[in-house]
Scaffold this motif. Structure first.
Motif, mmCIF file in Angstrom:
data_model
loop_
_atom_site.group_PDB
_atom_site.id
_atom_site.type_symbol
_atom_site.label_atom_id
_atom_site.label_comp_id
_atom_site.label_asym_id
_atom_site.label_seq_id
_atom_site.Cartn_x
_atom_site.Cartn_y
_atom_site.Cartn_z
ATOM 1 N N ILE A 1 61.389 20.885 15.419
ATOM 2 C CA ILE A 1 61.980 20.961 14.284
ATOM 3 C C ILE A 1 62.249 19.524 13.751
ATOM 4 C CG2 ILE A 1 64.367 21.537 13.411
ATOM 5 C CD1 ILE A 1 64.670 23.728 15.672
ATOM 6 N N GLU B 1 64.047 18.966 10.701
ATOM 7 C CA GLU B 1 65.279 18.759 10.278
ATOM 8 C C GLU B 1 65.980 20.205 10.282
ATOM 9 O OE1 GLU B 1 65.736 17.098 6.348
ATOM 10 O OE2 GLU B 1 64.924 18.792 5.478
ATOM 11 N N TYR B 2 67.528 20.041 10.327
ATOM 12 C CA TYR B 2 68.140 21.512 10.177
ATOM 13 C C TYR B 2 69.457 21.229 9.631
ATOM 14 C CZ TYR B 2 70.571 20.472 14.609
ATOM 15 O OH TYR B 2 71.228 20.207 15.793
ATOM 16 N N SER C 1 72.844 22.921 6.671
ATOM 17 C CA SER C 1 73.315 24.005 6.076
ATOM 18 C C SER C 1 73.901 23.535 4.657
ATOM 19 C CB SER C 1 74.702 24.882 6.656
ATOM 20 O OG SER C 1 75.641 23.676 6.772
ATOM 21 N N ARG D 1 72.184 28.474 6.420
ATOM 22 C CA ARG D 1 71.694 27.475 7.314
ATOM 23 C C ARG D 1 70.153 27.278 6.927
ATOM 24 N NH1 ARG D 1 75.696 29.762 11.241
ATOM 25 N NH2 ARG D 1 77.198 28.083 11.392
ATOM 26 N N LEU E 1 66.217 25.405 8.377
ATOM 27 C CA LEU E 1 65.568 24.485 9.473
ATOM 28 C C LEU E 1 64.139 24.129 8.809
ATOM 29 C CD1 LEU E 1 63.316 26.162 11.257
ATOM 30 C CD2 LEU E 1 65.425 26.790 12.440
ATOM 31 N N THR E 2 63.620 23.018 9.222
ATOM 32 C CA THR E 2 62.271 22.707 8.718
ATOM 33 C C THR E 2 61.373 22.412 9.854
ATOM 34 O OG1 THR E 2 63.196 21.697 6.676
ATOM 35 C CG2 THR E 2 60.970 21.097 7.169
ATOM 36 N N TYR E 3 60.286 22.928 10.072
ATOM 37 C CA TYR E 3 59.116 22.438 10.989
ATOM 38 C C TYR E 3 57.951 22.170 10.567
ATOM 39 C CZ TYR E 3 57.345 27.112 10.876
ATOM 40 O OH TYR E 3 56.635 28.344 10.615
ATOM 41 N N GLY F 1 67.377 24.960 16.083
ATOM 42 C CA GLY F 1 68.435 24.190 15.674
ATOM 43 C C GLY F 1 69.949 24.861 15.541
ATOM 44 N N ARG G 1 60.171 25.253 5.526
ATOM 45 C CA ARG G 1 61.618 25.417 5.673
ATOM 46 C C ARG G 1 62.188 26.821 5.601
ATOM 47 N NH1 ARG G 1 66.454 22.485 2.556
ATOM 48 N NH2 ARG G 1 67.649 24.076 1.899
ATOM 49 N N GLU H 1 65.132 29.768 5.565
ATOM 50 C CA GLU H 1 66.737 29.743 5.413
ATOM 51 C C GLU H 1 67.360 31.146 5.883
ATOM 52 O OE1 GLU H 1 67.589 29.092 1.210
ATOM 53 O OE2 GLU H 1 66.550 27.227 1.426
#
Length: 302
Positions: free
Chosen positions: A182, A184-185, A187, A256, A258-260, A275, A297, A299
């Motif tokens: 990951i 980043e993560y 909200s 919420r 997260l990006t991978y 995350g 990303r 959501e």
């Protein structure tokens, strides 16, 4: 990961740019089409003068197929550059109207077969039925949303490339991401569409019979009153008219994300864990690509 973009030319043949400099792909559970934009380069080969449509493949999977809304080519001494923006073909569901009136025994199959045929658009096969009331100026997408909410209490969405779905997938993919994967993560909260009070006129002209107050707005000291005429789409259950509007007003309120790195083939209403997200349905997807790589990303609501 292999990223491939194909231009569809006027004669139906396809061409590819030499190099994709950057791209952005967006898909959301409350938007009835995918969106795609890209910047690309050819060193020597000419681009087609006109482009009718564009396809985006990631890892061999077609994730976007849509009309070319804008297409721009610039030639310099050293190379040819271009930009394109596109919406999926399901966007035409929002641009084609249905004759006003009451339609009984309506299914999603019947809805698609009864009105204008749209190219490159498919839909799930579902024979559950309800009536829909079509107001003057309503679109095909309005009819689909009306039917989907009555049958399942949710908003329809786009599955795959241009496939309209009103029921949830029977076997959703489950994606589990470990922390090192990951990037980043976090909200976010967006209250811009939130309304506080809904009032629908009844048969006697009163706005006091059918009402709904949204506690989320009250708790945030947000006051936004909405008044509207008797909604004949929900005559069998008038309270649904306020509930439907409130559902749309709350869409995207809290999410919420997260990006991978890269893309693993997930779609709307598949599930993700990673995350700060634990086994939640995916409601938004944004995929970006550049010289830094491809990032996805995801959501979910919370």
């Amino acid at each position: 990961m292999i990223c491939q973009m194909n231009f569809v030319k006027s004669d139906g043949t396809e061409a590819r740019p030499n190099y994709i400099m950057s791209f952005t792909f967006d898909k959301d559970a409350y938007t009835p089409y995918t969106r795609f934009s890209a910047e690309f380069v050819n060193r020597n080969d000419p681009f087609p003068d006109d482009c009718y449509a564009v396809k985006l493949y990631l890892g061999g999977k077609l994730i976007h197929f849509g009309m070319a809304d804008t297409y721009r080519i610039t030639k310099t001494d050293n190379c040819r550059r271009g930009t394109i923006s596109s919406r999926g073909y399901t966007s035409m569901l929002t641009e084609n109207q249905i004759p006003p009136g009451l339609y009984t025994g309506m299914t999603i199959n019947k809805l698609f077969n009864s009105f204008c045929a749209l190219p490159n658009v498919s839909h799930e096969s579902n024979y559950e039925s309800s009536y829909i009331y079509v107001r003057n100026g309503s679109t095909m997408w309005d009819g689909i949303t009306n039917l989907g909410y009555k049958l399942y209490g949710r908003y329809p969405y786009i599955r795959g490339a241009n496939n309209v779905a009103i029921s949830l997938p029977e076997s959703p993919k489950s994606l589990e991401l470990e922390r090192p994967e990951i990037f980043e993560y976090g909200s976010f909260v967006d209250t811009r569409k939130l309304a506080s009070d809904f009032h629908m006129k009844d048969m006697d002209g009163s706005y006091k019979t059918y009402t709904l107050r949204e506690s989320e707005s009250v708790n945030r000291d947000i006051v936004r009153y909405r008044y509207f005429d008797l909604d004949q789409r929900f005559l069998n259950d008038p309270d649904m008219a306020c509930e439907y509007r409130n559902m749309l007003a709350k869409s995207g309120l809290r999410r919420r994300f997260l990006t991978y790195h890269e893309y693993k083939g997930e779609d709307l209403y598949d599930h993700v864990t990673g995350g700060n997200i634990t086994d939640k349905a995916i409601l938004g997807i944004r995929i970006t690509g550049s010289s830094k790589g491809i990032f996805t990303r995801l959501e979910t609501e919370y």
